[in-house]
Scaffold this active site. Structure first.
Site, PDB file in Angstrom:
ATOM      1  CG  ASP A 212      -0.025  -0.097   2.521  1.00  0.00           C
ATOM      2  OD1 ASP A 212       0.175  -1.226   2.985  1.00  0.00           O
ATOM      3  OD2 ASP A 212       0.501   0.923   2.999  1.00  0.00           O
ATOM      4  CG  ASP A 214       1.614   4.944   5.663  1.00  0.00           C
ATOM      5  OD1 ASP A 214       1.019   4.066   6.319  1.00  0.00           O
ATOM      6  OD2 ASP A 214       2.134   5.930   6.201  1.00  0.00           O
TER       7      ASP A 214
HETATM    8  N1  ADE Z   1       2.405  -2.978   6.788  1.00  0.00           N
HETATM    9  C1  ADE Z   1       1.832  -2.934   5.575  1.00  0.00           C
HETATM   10  N2  ADE Z   1       1.482  -1.663   5.253  1.00  0.00           N
HETATM   11  C2  ADE Z   1       1.865  -0.888   6.297  1.00  0.00           C
HETATM   12  C3  ADE Z   1       1.788   0.499   6.573  1.00  0.00           C
HETATM   13  N3  ADE Z   1       1.262   1.349   5.703  1.00  0.00           N
HETATM   14  N4  ADE Z   1       2.273   0.941   7.761  1.00  0.00           N
HETATM   15  C4  ADE Z   1       2.834   0.073   8.641  1.00  0.00           C
HETATM   16  N5  ADE Z   1       2.922  -1.234   8.424  1.00  0.00           N
HETATM   17  C5  ADE Z   1       2.439  -1.729   7.276  1.00  0.00           C
END
Ligand code: ADE
Length: 275
Positions: A212, A214
């Site tokens: 992703d 974030d």
């Molecule tokens: N693991 C997968 N995506 C994450 C994110 N955006 N922040 C922290 N840990 C994650």
């Protein structure tokens, strides 16, 4: 006398990785540790004749959250199982527009922002300070890079992984701060795992699998578990392909680690030995 060793490959699987299919002569076995309970039993087996040991970091069924993991027990049981190297396969968010979901980042630096975890095997009675200047094993990184290229995996060599405490995801201000620091990916689990692997004199490498963006990206929704899980399942298949490609290369008998991961304590212990 030869100082060649026959490597035993430790695999720590993060979210979405709870088994290594294709492992031969497999058996799950509990390994005891004076540091307490590890996340799960270890899965022993061989891949292309190379001895491997797998630990699902959060336990089968994903039961243990990042802050509650017994990182010391997890590394200790891998060491006791005979592992000489550890490949950490971990889901992360991307903080870099050039690293879209689906990219595998062979990390070369960490920033540790965790604060609620036991981070050392050394407690009162014996003081040691290992070097973490270069926290990942370059030899393992080279092998992972070659294997990733060989199977046509979307990957990037090098990148900084910010390790946050969690379990909540970051605020937008935090996400932007970490981007301003030059971080590439963000996750919740590779510290203190990497520090403890160094104290245990194990070569350690991280493959950070992006799920992703974030919450900083103007064109993408902020991260949710649903979104992570969707990409995770695709990434897990590719992670297993990468493991199958890299293990035969890493399993060949070898000399000492050129970087000295396997001798990290030689110059680290302050307390004089008892007479
Ligand atoms: N693991 C997968 N995506 C994450 C994110 N955006 N922040 C922290 N840990 C994650």
């Amino acid at each position: 006398m030869s100082d060649q060793i026959t490597p035993v490959i430790g695999l720590i699987g993060g979210s979405g990785l709870y088994d290594i299919e294709g492992l031969e002569d497999r058996r799950w076995e509990r390994v005891e540790s004076p540091w307490g309970e590890a996340s799960d039993e270890l899965l022993f087996g061989t891949l292309a004749g190379v001895r491997c040991v797998f630990l699902p970091r959060h336990g089968r069924g994903h039961r243990v959250p990042p802050s509650e993991l017994n990182y010391r027990a997890n590394i200790d049981v891998m060491k006791r199982a005979g592992c000489t190297e550890i490949l950490s396969l971990s889901a992360v968010g991307s903080l870099n527009g050039d690293l879209p979901p689906g990219t595998f980042v062979i990390v070369d630096q960490f920033i540790d922002r965790t604060f609620a975890r036991k981070k050392s095997f050394f407690e009162t009675g014996c003081v040691a300070h290992v070097s973490m200047a270069h926290p990942l094993c370059t030899r393992l990184g080279d092998a992972l890079e070659e294997a990733a290229r060989g199977i046509g995996l979307k990957h990037r060599r090098g990148g900084t992984y910010l390790v946050m405490e969690g379990p909540q995801f970051s605020t937008k201000a935090e996400s932007e701060l970490y981007r301003a620091w030059g971080c590439d990916v963000i996750g919740m689990t590779n510290m203190p795992e990497a520090k403890l692997a160094r104290e245990a004199e194990l070569c350690y490498a991280t493959v950070a699998m992006v799920t992703d963006y974030d919450c900083w990206h103007p064109d993408h929704d902020h991260v949710t578990v649903d979104a992570v899980v969707k990409v995770l399942l695709e990434n897990a298949g590719h992670a297993k392909d990468l493991v199958r490609a890299v293990v035969p290369a890493l399993g060949r008998p070898r000399g000492p680690c050129p970087q000295g991961c396997d001798r990290a304590l030689d110059a680290a212990i302050v307390t004089p030995p008892e007479k």
